[in-house]
Design a protein around this motif. Structure first.
Motif, short mmCIF file in Angstrom:
data_model
loop_
_atom_site.label_atom_id
_atom_site.label_comp_id
_atom_site.label_asym_id
_atom_site.label_seq_id
_atom_site.Cartn_x
_atom_site.Cartn_y
_atom_site.Cartn_z
N ASP A 53 0.84 -1.21 0.00
CA ASP A 53 0.00 0.00 0.00
C ASP A 53 0.87 1.25 0.00
N LEU A 54 1.85 1.28 0.90
CA LEU A 54 2.73 2.44 0.99
C LEU A 54 3.53 2.61 -0.29
N ALA A 55 4.02 1.52 -0.83
CA ALA A 55 4.78 1.58 -2.08
C ALA A 55 3.94 2.20 -3.19
N ASP A 56 2.69 1.77 -3.30
CA ASP A 56 1.80 2.33 -4.32
C ASP A 56 1.59 3.83 -4.10
N ASP A 57 1.44 4.22 -2.84
CA ASP A 57 1.20 5.63 -2.52
C ASP A 57 2.35 6.53 -2.93
N VAL A 58 3.58 6.03 -2.83
CA VAL A 58 4.74 6.88 -3.11
C VAL A 58 5.45 6.52 -4.42
N GLY A 59 4.92 5.54 -5.15
CA GLY A 59 5.44 5.24 -6.48
C GLY A 59 6.71 4.43 -6.55
N VAL A 60 6.86 3.50 -5.61
CA VAL A 60 8.00 2.58 -5.65
C VAL A 60 7.50 1.15 -5.49
N THR A 61 8.41 0.19 -5.47
CA THR A 61 8.01 -1.20 -5.29
C THR A 61 7.94 -1.55 -3.80
N ARG A 62 7.24 -2.63 -3.50
CA ARG A 62 7.18 -3.12 -2.13
C ARG A 62 8.57 -3.49 -1.64
N GLN A 63 9.39 -4.02 -2.54
CA GLN A 63 10.75 -4.40 -2.17
C GLN A 63 11.57 -3.18 -1.73
N THR A 64 11.33 -2.03 -2.35
CA THR A 64 12.02 -0.81 -1.94
C THR A 64 11.64 -0.42 -0.52
N ILE A 65 10.35 -0.46 -0.23
CA ILE A 65 9.88 -0.14 1.13
C ILE A 65 10.49 -1.12 2.13
N ASN A 66 10.49 -2.40 1.79
CA ASN A 66 11.07 -3.41 2.66
C ASN A 66 12.55 -3.13 2.92
N SER A 67 13.29 -2.79 1.90
CA SER A 67 14.72 -2.50 2.05
C SER A 67 14.97 -1.27 2.90
N ILE A 68 14.14 -0.25 2.75
CA ILE A 68 14.27 0.95 3.58
C ILE A 68 13.99 0.60 5.03
N GLU A 69 12.91 -0.13 5.27
CA GLU A 69 12.54 -0.48 6.65
C GLU A 69 13.63 -1.31 7.33
N ARG A 70 14.30 -2.16 6.58
CA ARG A 70 15.35 -3.01 7.16
C ARG A 70 16.69 -2.30 7.26
N GLY A 71 16.75 -1.06 6.76
CA GLY A 71 17.99 -0.31 6.84
C GLY A 71 19.02 -0.73 5.81
N ARG A 72 18.57 -1.42 4.77
CA ARG A 72 19.49 -1.90 3.73
C ARG A 72 19.56 -0.95 2.55
#
Length: 64
Positions: A18-37
């Protein structure tokens, strides 16, 4: 870089997709940001702050 993105997202009942769609990136990008990677671009950091109606500094801690 430490961030509070998972907490902000979960408090609003959003999935990573949902967040990825809202800001125009992939779910994997959000996951990587959240994990600090992955550190987001300035443009993405502003988009996330705008989505949560807060300042970038409220999400990301460069000293963390």
């Amino acid at each position: 870089m430490k961030n509070s993105l998972p907490d902000l997202r979960e408090r609003r009942g959003l999935s990573q997709a949902d967040l990825a769609d809202d800001v125009g990136v992939t779910r994997q990008t959000i996951n990587s940001i959240e994990r600090g990677r992955y550190d987001p671009s300035l443009e993405l950091a502003f988009a996330l702050a705008d989505r949560f109606e807060c300042r970038i500094e409220d999400i990301f801690d460069p000293d963390g």
